[in-house]
Scaffold this motif. Structure first.
Motif, PDB file in Angstrom:
ATOM      1  N   LEU A 104       0.828  -1.213   0.000  1.00  0.00           N
ATOM      2  CA  LEU A 104       0.000   0.000   0.000  1.00  0.00           C
ATOM      3  C   LEU A 104       0.859   1.259   0.000  1.00  0.00           C
ATOM      4  O   LEU A 104       0.577   2.228  -0.736  1.00  0.00           O
ATOM      5  CB  LEU A 104      -0.916   0.002   1.224  1.00  0.00           C
ATOM      6  CG  LEU A 104      -2.142  -0.915   1.177  1.00  0.00           C
ATOM      7  CD1 LEU A 104      -2.928  -0.803   2.477  1.00  0.00           C
ATOM      8  CD2 LEU A 104      -3.039  -0.571  -0.007  1.00  0.00           C
ATOM      9  N   ASN A 108       0.957   4.048  -3.042  1.00  0.00           N
ATOM     10  CA  ASN A 108       0.628   5.449  -2.777  1.00  0.00           C
ATOM     11  C   ASN A 108       1.750   6.378  -3.212  1.00  0.00           C
ATOM     12  O   ASN A 108       1.508   7.466  -3.754  1.00  0.00           O
ATOM     13  CB  ASN A 108       0.341   5.646  -1.283  1.00  0.00           C
ATOM     14  CG  ASN A 108      -1.086   5.312  -0.908  1.00  0.00           C
ATOM     15  OD1 ASN A 108      -2.025   5.991  -1.320  1.00  0.00           O
ATOM     16  ND2 ASN A 108      -1.263   4.241  -0.152  1.00  0.00           N
ATOM     17  N   GLY A 111       2.129   5.568  -7.391  1.00  0.00           N
ATOM     18  CA  GLY A 111       0.907   5.782  -8.173  1.00  0.00           C
ATOM     19  C   GLY A 111       0.959   5.131  -9.541  1.00  0.00           C
ATOM     20  O   GLY A 111       0.876   5.824 -10.562  1.00  0.00           O
ATOM     21  N   LEU A 326      -4.862  -0.763  -5.258  1.00  0.00           N
ATOM     22  CA  LEU A 326      -4.672   0.673  -5.468  1.00  0.00           C
ATOM     23  C   LEU A 326      -4.452   1.000  -6.936  1.00  0.00           C
ATOM     24  O   LEU A 326      -4.860   2.071  -7.410  1.00  0.00           O
ATOM     25  CB  LEU A 326      -3.488   1.174  -4.632  1.00  0.00           C
ATOM     26  CG  LEU A 326      -3.914   1.865  -3.327  1.00  0.00           C
ATOM     27  CD1 LEU A 326      -4.518   0.844  -2.368  1.00  0.00           C
ATOM     28  CD2 LEU A 326      -2.734   2.561  -2.662  1.00  0.00           C
ATOM     29  N   GLN A 330      -6.686   3.720  -8.878  1.00  0.00           N
ATOM     30  CA  GLN A 330      -6.076   4.890  -9.523  1.00  0.00           C
ATOM     31  C   GLN A 330      -6.379   4.907 -11.017  1.00  0.00           C
ATOM     32  O   GLN A 330      -6.595   5.981 -11.601  1.00  0.00           O
ATOM     33  CB  GLN A 330      -4.562   4.860  -9.291  1.00  0.00           C
ATOM     34  CG  GLN A 330      -4.153   5.058  -7.842  1.00  0.00           C
ATOM     35  CD  GLN A 330      -2.698   4.695  -7.593  1.00  0.00           C
ATOM     36  OE1 GLN A 330      -1.989   4.223  -8.488  1.00  0.00           O
ATOM     37  NE2 GLN A 330      -2.230   4.881  -6.355  1.00  0.00           N
ATOM     38  N   ASP A 335     -10.179   7.879  -5.760  1.00  0.00           N
ATOM     39  CA  ASP A 335      -9.199   8.265  -4.745  1.00  0.00           C
ATOM     40  C   ASP A 335      -9.610   7.647  -3.410  1.00  0.00           C
ATOM     41  O   ASP A 335     -10.590   8.079  -2.799  1.00  0.00           O
ATOM     42  CB  ASP A 335      -9.127   9.786  -4.635  1.00  0.00           C
ATOM     43  CG  ASP A 335      -8.001  10.236  -3.704  1.00  0.00           C
ATOM     44  OD1 ASP A 335      -7.109   9.406  -3.445  1.00  0.00           O
ATOM     45  OD2 ASP A 335      -8.022  11.398  -3.254  1.00  0.00           O
ATOM     46  N   GLN A 341      -8.292   2.565   2.773  1.00  0.00           N
ATOM     47  CA  GLN A 341      -7.071   1.773   2.603  1.00  0.00           C
ATOM     48  C   GLN A 341      -6.822   0.860   3.806  1.00  0.00           C
ATOM     49  O   GLN A 341      -6.325  -0.258   3.642  1.00  0.00           O
ATOM     50  CB  GLN A 341      -5.871   2.700   2.382  1.00  0.00           C
ATOM     51  CG  GLN A 341      -5.945   3.453   1.061  1.00  0.00           C
ATOM     52  CD  GLN A 341      -4.649   4.166   0.729  1.00  0.00           C
ATOM     53  OE1 GLN A 341      -3.568   3.694   1.059  1.00  0.00           O
ATOM     54  NE2 GLN A 341      -4.754   5.301   0.053  1.00  0.00           N
TER      55      GLN A 341
END
Length: 500
Positions: A104, A108, A111, A326, A330, A335, A341
């Motif tokens: 994660l 983040n 991306g 994620l 994305q 978002d 999360q």
């Protein structure tokens, strides 16, 4: 006159003839070349890899059963076995949660799906259904019930490792309960069956280069190398995150046991390359069990921790699932908040435990996570269809190393690891009998069994419950019998097992 030095072609030929690592490496490269040059022909080579995996799977369940039963009987302490299981589950939960969090954080920071602006309606959700075969991940209740065997034979026939583990624990406990005189022939028979299984593994391993060649040719021929360019950012992120996790494993192993993960990687390089080529950790499980025992881990620890880790400690899969979740969020412009999360971590902590052996389990886990969030369209999971197979290498390496480190760590925690022997073996010093799979002889003795064997009279080989002489030391935890009973030839006299 100085001895003549063999020519380079002869040295290469000898290496290819004697080194499994060299054979598998050549097969890996050749498979990539064939897949690239003749993709239509290469896709027809998949049965080579599938056939090898099927052969290996036939011996996994009986091998796990034999190793666990012998380990319990020789350790002589069922409570210690229970402690190993509890400590293994604690280690598994910590390791898999760490993998989820690393994934994660990496997703983040980097991306990988940002800027793709994918329209979810344009994705083919039916493709995910086809990949998963309409299956579903088991609920917690189903998972627990499925771990309980319905029949003794069925557990082996269906290759259900958790069910086989439970049966092995029951049989091992029964051997301890009945003691030495009531079932003197059972344990030696199981030990001899174990020797036979390791010999069979040795025969099957000779087919490993063919399996790697077929599997790699099919992969490259079916998916091509273009998918790597399309998903380059995601692929690089997953592999870098996996490398970071492996570094953490190396640090943890060093702190807990004092052993080097890099030396261990060199020690199992053949098995690691085979697992990479076939995209399966099951294909190397018997050999890895054998090498862990040779490296000083006690039989009961290896027999319980490693097979259980195949269901509970999928570190590579956890890493991939957190990054994948994620990524698709994305890519479709969703978002996720910090709370969502955290929900992802909690959901994946549960869903990742039921993934082993289920077709398309990664997509099922991702779909379940997307549904629990309610913010990601379920069809967005189809974004990962093209790249999922490329991630197998990352998952295989991380899963396998995570489980091996767990065996060493839990063994050390329980006092079931001969650290001095492990260091010597990893340094390349041969301190034990040759590989059973290669030489056809019995597997190495456990640490506890070696201590018991020192008390024997005459021959030094351990015999477990049924020995070659009636006066040898009993396995620890088994009630001592009277001297008269120990010397009754009709009950206790056993023929020496044949050398392999």
């Amino acid at each position: 006159m100085p001895p003549s030095v063999p020519s380079l072609p002869r040295r290469v030929a000898r290496t290819l003839r004697t080194s499994l690592f060299a054979q598998v490496t050549c097969a890996l490269v050749l498979g990539i070349v064939v897949g690239k040059l003749w993709p239509d022909t290469a896709t027809a080579l998949q049965p080579l890899g599938d056939g090898f995996t099927r052969l290996i799977k036939t011996v996994i369940s009986p091998l796990v059963f034999c190793v666990v039963v012998v380990g319990i009987a020789k350790a002589g302490d069922l409570k210690a076995f229970g402690r190993i299981g509890v400590k293994a589950l604690i280690w598994f939960e910590i390791a898999s949660t760490a993998a989820l969090v690393i994934g994660l954080v990496a997703a983040n920071v980097v991306g990988p799906g940002k800027g793709m602006n994918v329209d979810p309606s344009s994705l083919d959700a039916a493709a995910v259904e086809e990949t998963t075969g309409g299956g579903h991940l088991p609920t917690t209740t189903e998972f627990v019930l499925n771990a309980l065997p319905q029949s003794f034979v069925g557990a082996f026939a269906e290759n259900e490792l958790l069910q086989v583990l439970i049966l092995a624990c029951l049989v091992g406990a029964a051997l301890l309960h009945l003691g030495h005189t009531k079932v003197p022939k059972v344990l030696p028979a199981i030990e001899q069956a174990q020797d036979i299984i390791f010999a069979v593994v040795g025969f099957i391993m000779r087919l490993a280069p063919l399996a790697v060649f077929g599997a790699m040719a099919h992969l490259v021929g079916n998916y091509g190398l273009g998918v790597i360019r399309t998903y380059a950012k995601l692929i690089v992120l997953c592999y870098v995150a996996a490398a970071l996790f492996v570094v953490l494993l190396a640090v943890a192993l060093k702190l807990v046991t004092g052993l080097s993960l890099w030396k261990f990687l060199r020690y199992i390089r053949e098995e690691m390359l085979l697992a990479l080529g076939t995209a399966s950790t099951e294909s190397v499980m018997p050999r890895v069990m054998q090498k862990l025992r040779r490296a000083g881990a006690r039989d009961d620890a290896v027999g319980l921790v490693l097979p259980t880790g195949y269901s509970f400690n999928l570190d590579g899969a956890s890493l991939y699932l957190s990054i994948g979740t994620l990524f698709i969020a994305q890519a479709v412009g969703v978002d996720l908040s910090l709370g969502q999360q955290i929900t992802v971590v909690l959901v994946l902590m549960l869903t990742s435990k039921g993934m082993a052996g289920i077709p398309g389990s990664a997509f099922l886990a991702l779909s379940a996570t997307a549904s629990s969030l309610g913010a990601i369209p379920a069809g967005a999971v189809a974004l990962l269809l093209g790249v999922d197979r490329i991630m197998d290498s990352m998952r295989v390496v991380t899963n396998l190393l995570g489980n091996c480190v767990a065996v060493f760590a839990v063994s050390r925690w329980e006092g079931a690891l001969d650290t001095d022997r492990a260091k010597k073996v990893l340094d390349g010093e041969d301190t034990s009998t040759p590989d059973a799979a290669e030489k056809g002889v019995g597997a190495e003795k456990s640490v506890g069994a070696e201590k018991d064997a020192s008390a024997e009279k005459g021959a030094g080989a351990e015999k477990g419950l049924g020995g070659e002489t009636g006066t040898e030391a009993l396995a620890p935890g088994i009630p001592a019998q009277k001297h008269k009973e120990l010397n009754e030839p009709n009950e206790l006299k056993e023929p020496a097992p044949e050398a392999g």
